[in-house]
Design an enzyme around this catalytic site. Structure first.
Site, PDB file in Angstrom:
ATOM      1  N   SER A  53       0.834  -1.194   0.000  1.00 33.17           N
ATOM      2  CA  SER A  53       0.000   0.000   0.000  1.00 33.17           C
ATOM      3  C   SER A  53       0.875   1.253   0.000  1.00 33.17           C
ATOM      4  O   SER A  53       1.676   1.441  -0.918  1.00 33.17           O
ATOM      5  CB  SER A  53      -0.954  -0.050   1.203  1.00 33.17           C
ATOM      6  OG  SER A  53      -2.003   0.864   1.063  1.00 33.17           O
ATOM      7  N   ASP A  64      -9.654  -6.050  -4.010  1.00 30.82           N
ATOM      8  CA  ASP A  64      -9.118  -4.926  -3.252  1.00 30.82           C
ATOM      9  C   ASP A  64     -10.129  -3.780  -3.228  1.00 30.82           C
ATOM     10  O   ASP A  64     -10.535  -3.273  -4.269  1.00 30.82           O
ATOM     11  CB  ASP A  64      -7.809  -4.450  -3.898  1.00 30.82           C
ATOM     12  CG  ASP A  64      -7.002  -3.519  -3.017  1.00 30.82           C
ATOM     13  OD1 ASP A  64      -7.613  -2.789  -2.213  1.00 30.82           O
ATOM     14  OD2 ASP A  64      -5.763  -3.519  -3.131  1.00 30.82           O
ATOM     15  N   HIS A  80      -7.235  -6.161  -0.107  1.00 34.58           N
ATOM     16  CA  HIS A  80      -6.097  -5.240  -0.083  1.00 34.58           C
ATOM     17  C   HIS A  80      -4.885  -5.818   0.638  1.00 34.58           C
ATOM     18  O   HIS A  80      -3.792  -5.269   0.534  1.00 34.58           O
ATOM     19  CB  HIS A  80      -6.527  -3.937   0.596  1.00 34.58           C
ATOM     20  CG  HIS A  80      -5.521  -2.835   0.518  1.00 34.58           C
ATOM     21  ND1 HIS A  80      -5.066  -2.321  -0.685  1.00 34.58           N
ATOM     22  CD2 HIS A  80      -4.858  -2.146   1.496  1.00 34.58           C
ATOM     23  CE1 HIS A  80      -4.182  -1.355  -0.449  1.00 34.58           C
ATOM     24  NE2 HIS A  80      -4.023  -1.233   0.856  1.00 34.58           N
TER      25      HIS A  80
END
Length: 341
Positions: free
Chosen positions: A116, A250, A278
């Site tokens: 991320s 995600d 995610h």
């Protein structure tokens, strides 16, 4: 019973012999205490977590990776056990912090694994310090296109710190857990991520922690979406072996970004996990470990060629990308008006 802190839920842990101790260590850098996990010996893997998370997101994977590598997983400044000052929480500042921590630890070169926000930090590190990068592994990475979960856009707005405080009240937390339980039973993509999102939110114990996280978020997201992109310069990493990992479901950074990043990075390898959101390293940890270990074994560390780097800077992307891939990346870049520095 939910696990405490930032531990990975037991049902999602890989089956691995915990034969390598994982140590929490601290170093003071520029007057601020930085925490990190360290284990193993050999070539260095630097694992970088996302917004609101901590190094513990990797804790159950580290013993396996440490069998063949030195694994270093820092708590970014403002996160986890690290200090949370009123400071610069930009992607570039985090990349500098990784350089400084590695310098203190006498580490010259690393394979970067970023999740991320951590993927954006990894790409920024590769841009700023290409001679120190052996490989890149970008997991559900930020910094590709503008699209991002609307909740993150909302949290980036002014005065949301106060609302986050209200959400910490006991009654609100109970309602949140009940709502999360309901979401898990519904056929929604959010069900893949709800446990991790709740875990991260509940791990923000005080106003100082929440302020650091919102400052970090506002450095990369505003009400229109993500405000930084790697697409204008990721061609510079064409000589670096790169693995992209994304969850099909995600809900934070859409899987479409995976294909854009893959098109913009000729020679990269893309793995889409059909049963993940995610956090593919949590949803499918055994597969994640297998893909990562195979990638590490099958690729050679990049060597930095200064002359080639200068040519790329002078002449741009060149003909490394296919026409279709270049067009896809250019379209995504055109939607982003600001870039990382």
């Amino acid at each position: 019973m939910r696990p405490s802190g930032n531990a990975v839920p037991a049902a999602r842990r890989p089956l691995a012999a915990l034969d390598e101790p994982v140590r929490v260590e601290y170093r003071t850098v520029h007057g601020y205490r930085r925490a990190f996990l360290r284990a193993g010996s050999g070539p260095v893997l630097l694992l970088v977590h996302g917004i609101g998370d901590s190094a513990d997101t990797w804790r159950d994977l580290i013993p396996v990776l440490a069998r063949d590598h030195t694994v270093i997983a820092p708590d970014l400044l403002g996160h986890g056990r690290s200090d949370k000052p009123r400071a610069d929480y930009s992607v570039a500042a985090y990349a500098n912090a990784m350089r400084d921590l590695l310098g203190i630890l006498d580490v010259d070169r690393v394979t970067l694994v970023g999740h991320s926000l951590g993927g954006g930090v990894a790409m920024q590190f590769a841009y700023q310090y290409p001679e120190r990068v052996e490989r890149l592994v970008l997991v559900s990475t930020g910094g590709v296109g503008r699209d991002v979960n609307p909740v993150l856009r909302l949290v980036s707005l002014p005065y949301m710190d106060q609302l986050m405080h209200l959400l910490r009240l006991p009654t609100t937390k109970v309602v949140g857990r009940v709502g999360a339980a309901a979401v898990r039973r519904l056929p929604l993509d959010l069900g893949y991520d709800v446990d991790d999102l709740l875990r991260i939110f509940e791990a923000l114990p005080d106003a100082q922690s929440r302020s650091a996280v919102t400052r970090t978020l506002r450095a990369v997201v505003d009400w229109r979406g993500q405000v930084v992109t790697m697409l204008d310069r990721c061609y510079l990493a064409r000589a670096v072996p790169t693995l992209l990992v994304w969850g099909r479901h995600d809900t934070i950074v859409p899987v479409d970004h995976a294909f854009v990043a893959h098109a913009a990075m000729p020679g990269s390898r893309l793995e889409v996990f059909e049963g993940s959101g995610h956090f593919p390293h949590h949803c499918e940890p055994a597969r994640f470990l297998g893909v990562l270990q195979e990638f590490l074994a099958a690729t050679q560390p990049a060597g930095h060629d200064t002359d080639a780097w200068r040519r790329l800077l002078r002449y741009g992307r060149g003909d490394g990308a296919t026409d279709a891939g270049a067009h896809l990346a250019d379209q995504a870049l055109a939607q982003s008006h600001r870039t990382a520095t």
